[in-house]
Design a protein around this motif. Structure first.
Motif, PDB file in Angstrom:
ATOM      1  N   VAL A  46       0.868  -1.178   0.000  1.00  0.00           N
ATOM      2  CA  VAL A  46       0.000   0.000   0.000  1.00  0.00           C
ATOM      3  C   VAL A  46       0.909   1.234   0.000  1.00  0.00           C
ATOM      4  N   PRO A  47       0.980   1.943  -1.117  1.00  0.00           N
ATOM      5  CA  PRO A  47       1.833   3.140  -1.132  1.00  0.00           C
ATOM      6  C   PRO A  47       1.180   4.284  -0.359  1.00  0.00           C
ATOM      7  N   HIS A  48       1.985   4.972   0.405  1.00  0.00           N
ATOM      8  CA  HIS A  48       1.520   6.130   1.171  1.00  0.00           C
ATOM      9  C   HIS A  48       2.260   7.369   0.675  1.00  0.00           C
ATOM     10  N   VAL A  49       1.531   8.433   0.487  1.00  0.00           N
ATOM     11  CA  VAL A  49       2.131   9.707   0.095  1.00  0.00           C
ATOM     12  C   VAL A  49       2.189  10.565   1.341  1.00  0.00           C
ATOM     13  N   VAL A  50       3.394  10.956   1.710  1.00  0.00           N
ATOM     14  CA  VAL A  50       3.581  11.772   2.908  1.00  0.00           C
ATOM     15  C   VAL A  50       4.124  13.129   2.463  1.00  0.00           C
ATOM     16  N   PRO A  51       3.288  14.173   2.450  1.00  0.00           N
ATOM     17  CA  PRO A  51       3.789  15.495   2.079  1.00  0.00           C
ATOM     18  C   PRO A  51       4.702  16.053   3.175  1.00  0.00           C
ATOM     19  N   ILE A  52       5.815  16.590   2.753  1.00  0.00           N
ATOM     20  CA  ILE A  52       6.768  17.170   3.696  1.00  0.00           C
ATOM     21  C   ILE A  52       6.989  18.624   3.291  1.00  0.00           C
ATOM     22  N   ASN A  53       6.695  19.527   4.195  1.00  0.00           N
ATOM     23  CA  ASN A  53       6.890  20.948   3.951  1.00  0.00           C
ATOM     24  C   ASN A  53       8.151  21.395   4.673  1.00  0.00           C
ATOM     25  N   THR A  54       9.003  22.095   3.964  1.00  0.00           N
ATOM     26  CA  THR A  54      10.209  22.639   4.574  1.00  0.00           C
ATOM     27  C   THR A  54       9.966  24.114   4.848  1.00  0.00           C
ATOM     28  N   LYS A  55      10.136  24.517   6.082  1.00  0.00           N
ATOM     29  CA  LYS A  55       9.924  25.907   6.463  1.00  0.00           C
ATOM     30  C   LYS A  55      11.269  26.506   6.837  1.00  0.00           C
ATOM     31  N   MET A  56      11.625  27.574   6.154  1.00  0.00           N
ATOM     32  CA  MET A  56      12.880  28.264   6.433  1.00  0.00           C
ATOM     33  C   MET A  56      12.595  29.417   7.379  1.00  0.00           C
ATOM     34  N   ILE A  57      13.358  29.503   8.427  1.00  0.00           N
ATOM     35  CA  ILE A  57      13.246  30.607   9.377  1.00  0.00           C
ATOM     36  C   ILE A  57      14.546  31.392   9.278  1.00  0.00           C
ATOM     37  N   ASN A  58      14.434  32.638   8.857  1.00  0.00           N
ATOM     38  CA  ASN A  58      15.600  33.503   8.701  1.00  0.00           C
ATOM     39  C   ASN A  58      15.712  34.396   9.928  1.00  0.00           C
ATOM     40  N   HIS A  59      16.791  34.268  10.613  1.00  0.00           N
ATOM     41  CA  HIS A  59      17.045  35.103  11.795  1.00  0.00           C
ATOM     42  C   HIS A  59      17.949  36.261  11.356  1.00  0.00           C
ATOM     43  N   HIS A  60      17.435  37.447  11.460  1.00  0.00           N
ATOM     44  CA  HIS A  60      18.217  38.634  11.110  1.00  0.00           C
ATOM     45  C   HIS A  60      18.752  39.224  12.411  1.00  0.00           C
ATOM     46  N   VAL A  61      20.047  39.232  12.525  1.00  0.00           N
ATOM     47  CA  VAL A  61      20.690  39.755  13.727  1.00  0.00           C
ATOM     48  C   VAL A  61      21.409  41.045  13.319  1.00  0.00           C
ATOM     49  N   TYR A  62      21.038  42.113  13.972  1.00  0.00           N
ATOM     50  CA  TYR A  62      21.674  43.406  13.710  1.00  0.00           C
ATOM     51  C   TYR A  62      22.684  43.670  14.815  1.00  0.00           C
ATOM     52  N   ARG A  63      23.918  43.643  14.434  1.00  0.00           N
ATOM     53  CA  ARG A  63      24.992  43.904  15.390  1.00  0.00           C
ATOM     54  C   ARG A  63      25.397  45.356  15.232  1.00  0.00           C
ATOM     55  N   HIS A  64      25.187  46.106  16.277  1.00  0.00           N
ATOM     56  CA  HIS A  64      25.481  47.539  16.222  1.00  0.00           C
ATOM     57  C   HIS A  64      26.887  47.779  16.750  1.00  0.00           C
ATOM     58  N   THR A  65      27.644  48.490  15.971  1.00  0.00           N
ATOM     59  CA  THR A  65      28.992  48.887  16.399  1.00  0.00           C
ATOM     60  C   THR A  65      29.033  50.410  16.442  1.00  0.00           C
ATOM     61  N   PHE A  66      29.805  50.884  17.348  1.00  0.00           N
ATOM     62  CA  PHE A  66      29.913  52.339  17.525  1.00  0.00           C
ATOM     63  C   PHE A  66      31.365  52.744  17.314  1.00  0.00           C
ATOM     64  N   THR A  67      31.540  53.641  16.377  1.00  0.00           N
ATOM     65  CA  THR A  67      32.866  54.176  16.099  1.00  0.00           C
ATOM     66  C   THR A  67      32.852  55.642  16.527  1.00  0.00           C
ATOM     67  N   PRO A  68      33.776  55.990  17.411  1.00  0.00           N
ATOM     68  CA  PRO A  68      33.764  57.393  17.844  1.00  0.00           C
ATOM     69  C   PRO A  68      34.176  58.330  16.687  1.00  0.00           C
ATOM     70  N   CYS A  69      33.518  59.398  16.616  1.00  0.00           N
ATOM     71  CA  CYS A  69      33.835  60.402  15.617  1.00  0.00           C
ATOM     72  C   CYS A  69      34.218  61.675  16.385  1.00  0.00           C
ATOM     73  N   TYR A  70      35.488  61.889  16.435  1.00  0.00           N
ATOM     74  CA  TYR A  70      35.974  63.021  17.216  1.00  0.00           C
ATOM     75  C   TYR A  70      35.845  64.304  16.412  1.00  0.00           C
ATOM     76  N   THR A  71      35.431  65.305  17.080  1.00  0.00           N
ATOM     77  CA  THR A  71      35.375  66.633  16.456  1.00  0.00           C
ATOM     78  C   THR A  71      36.336  67.551  17.220  1.00  0.00           C
ATOM     79  N   TYR A  72      36.687  68.562  16.571  1.00  0.00           N
ATOM     80  CA  TYR A  72      37.625  69.507  17.183  1.00  0.00           C
ATOM     81  C   TYR A  72      37.106  70.918  16.904  1.00  0.00           C
ATOM     82  N   SER A  73      37.114  71.679  17.888  1.00  0.00           N
ATOM     83  CA  SER A  73      36.743  73.080  17.685  1.00  0.00           C
ATOM     84  C   SER A  73      37.810  73.949  18.345  1.00  0.00           C
ATOM     85  N   GLU A  74      37.950  75.080  17.781  1.00  0.00           N
ATOM     86  CA  GLU A  74      38.968  76.007  18.298  1.00  0.00           C
ATOM     87  C   GLU A  74      38.343  77.394  18.381  1.00  0.00           C
ATOM     88  N   CYS A  75      38.645  78.004  19.409  1.00  0.00           N
ATOM     89  CA  CYS A  75      38.083  79.331  19.612  1.00  0.00           C
ATOM     90  C   CYS A  75      39.253  80.307  19.865  1.00  0.00           C
TER      91      CYS A  75
END
Length: 89
Positions: A46-75
């Motif tokens: 007795v053949p059986h048909v077994v449907p198989i669904n593949t579900k992709m889960i995409n994990h988006h990871v946002y890695r925040h980096t901070f680069t200092p931006c030095y300013t200089y002022s002169e008076c």
């Protein structure tokens, strides 16, 4: 040994054989019925048909980096200094 087998092997007639010619035939003996059981295995595929669904889960990871931006002022400040002794020039 079975005497009947020995008589048949020696090509002799078993006892009582040929008596029907003399009128001494016995009625048949009815034995209890026996049953022969033959088992078969029948495979049904007795053949059986077994449907198989593949579900992709995409994990988006946002890695925040901070680069200092030095300013200089002169008076620049300016000051005027007046020497009281040189004021008459």
């Amino acid at each position: 040994m079975n005497p009947r087998c020995v008589e048949q092997e020696m090509n002799q007639q078993p006892m009582g054989y040929g008596m029907e010619n003399n009128g001494c035939m016995c009625p048949p003996v009815y034995e209890c019925p026996t049953e022969r059981v033959c088992e078969r295995v029948i495979v049904h595929e007795v053949p059986h048909v077994v449907p198989i669904n593949t579900k992709m889960i995409n994990h988006h990871v946002y890695r925040h980096t901070f680069t200092p931006c030095y300013t200089y002022s002169e008076c620049d400040t300016c000051e005027n200094v007046y020497d009281p002794c040189c004021k008459n020039f």
